[in-house]
Design a protein around this motif. Structure first.
Motif, short mmCIF file in Angstrom:
data_model
loop_
_atom_site.label_atom_id
_atom_site.label_comp_id
_atom_site.label_asym_id
_atom_site.label_seq_id
_atom_site.Cartn_x
_atom_site.Cartn_y
_atom_site.Cartn_z
N ARG A 272 0.51 -1.95 0.11
CA ARG A 272 0.14 0.22 0.11
C ARG A 272 0.62 1.45 0.20
O ARG A 272 1.62 1.74 0.26
CB ARG A 272 -1.21 -0.39 1.05
N SER B 80 0.56 5.64 -0.78
CA SER B 80 -0.79 7.12 -1.10
C SER B 80 -0.21 7.22 -2.50
O SER B 80 0.36 6.73 -2.65
CB SER B 80 -0.38 8.27 0.36
N GLU C 79 -6.62 -2.17 -5.58
CA GLU C 79 -8.45 -1.60 -4.34
C GLU C 79 -7.56 -0.27 -4.18
O GLU C 79 -6.25 0.40 -3.82
CB GLU C 79 -8.19 -2.27 -3.54
N ARG C 80 -8.88 0.23 -4.09
CA ARG C 80 -8.77 2.24 -3.37
C ARG C 80 -9.28 2.50 -1.99
O ARG C 80 -9.90 1.81 -2.01
CB ARG C 80 -9.63 3.43 -4.36
N GLU C 81 -8.16 2.91 -1.21
CA GLU C 81 -8.78 3.19 0.00
C GLU C 81 -8.61 4.84 0.07
O GLU C 81 -8.31 5.15 -1.08
CB GLU C 81 -7.93 2.45 1.17
N ALA C 82 -8.96 5.15 0.54
CA ALA C 82 -8.62 7.03 0.96
C ALA C 82 -7.33 7.25 1.09
O ALA C 82 -7.18 6.79 2.10
CB ALA C 82 -9.82 7.60 2.25
N CYS D 252 -5.41 6.05 -0.24
CA CYS D 252 -4.39 5.16 -0.98
C CYS D 252 -4.66 3.96 -1.64
O CYS D 252 -6.40 3.90 -1.70
CB CYS D 252 -3.80 4.42 0.33
N TRP D 253 -3.66 3.35 -2.02
CA TRP D 253 -3.37 2.71 -3.16
C TRP D 253 -2.87 1.13 -2.57
O TRP D 253 -2.04 0.88 -2.06
CB TRP D 253 -3.19 2.47 -5.25
N THR E 47 -3.45 -5.65 -4.60
CA THR E 47 -4.58 -6.74 -4.53
C THR E 47 -3.28 -8.24 -4.25
O THR E 47 -2.49 -8.24 -5.44
CB THR E 47 -5.88 -6.94 -4.93
#
Length: 103
Positions: free
Chosen positions: A18, A20, A61-64, A66-67, A70
């Motif tokens: 992961r 940012s 996958e995207r999160e707030a 950051c990427w 998988t």
């Protein structure tokens, strides 16, 4: 597609896969401004995946903010790199593998 492949490579090299978006951008800037080797390698590997869509194929996958790569993304990247190593590895001919003949 080579740009997307670069993102996969960057994330695969990060702790827990992961990073940012800012970190990804920094790595991309360094890689693509450091000479022709990285872009050439990514272009060559990406040519084996012309339909690459890292988000559509759920490789990232995207999160707030950051990427995250998988498990499928890691496997896909490993497959592409293994194929690239197989294709670009110099082939040893039968003649060069034999002992030289003495007269």
């Amino acid at each position: 597609m080579s740009f997307q492949l670069s993102i996969l490579k960057i994330l695969a090299g990060q702790p827990d896969g992961r990073a940012s978006i800012e970190v990804v951008k920094q790595h991309l800037a360094i890689y693509y401004s450091s000479g022709s080797e990285w872009p050439a390698r990514m272009k060559r590997i990406a040519s084996r995946a012309p339909q690459l869509d890292i988000f559509g194929q759920r490789l990232i996958e995207r999160e707030a903010g950051c990427w995250i790569i998988t498990e499928e993304g890691r496997k896909y990247l490993e497959t592409l790199e293994r194929l690239d190593r197989t294709v670009t590895r110099p082939q040893v001919g039968r003649e060069s593998a034999q002992e030289p003949k003495t007269e």
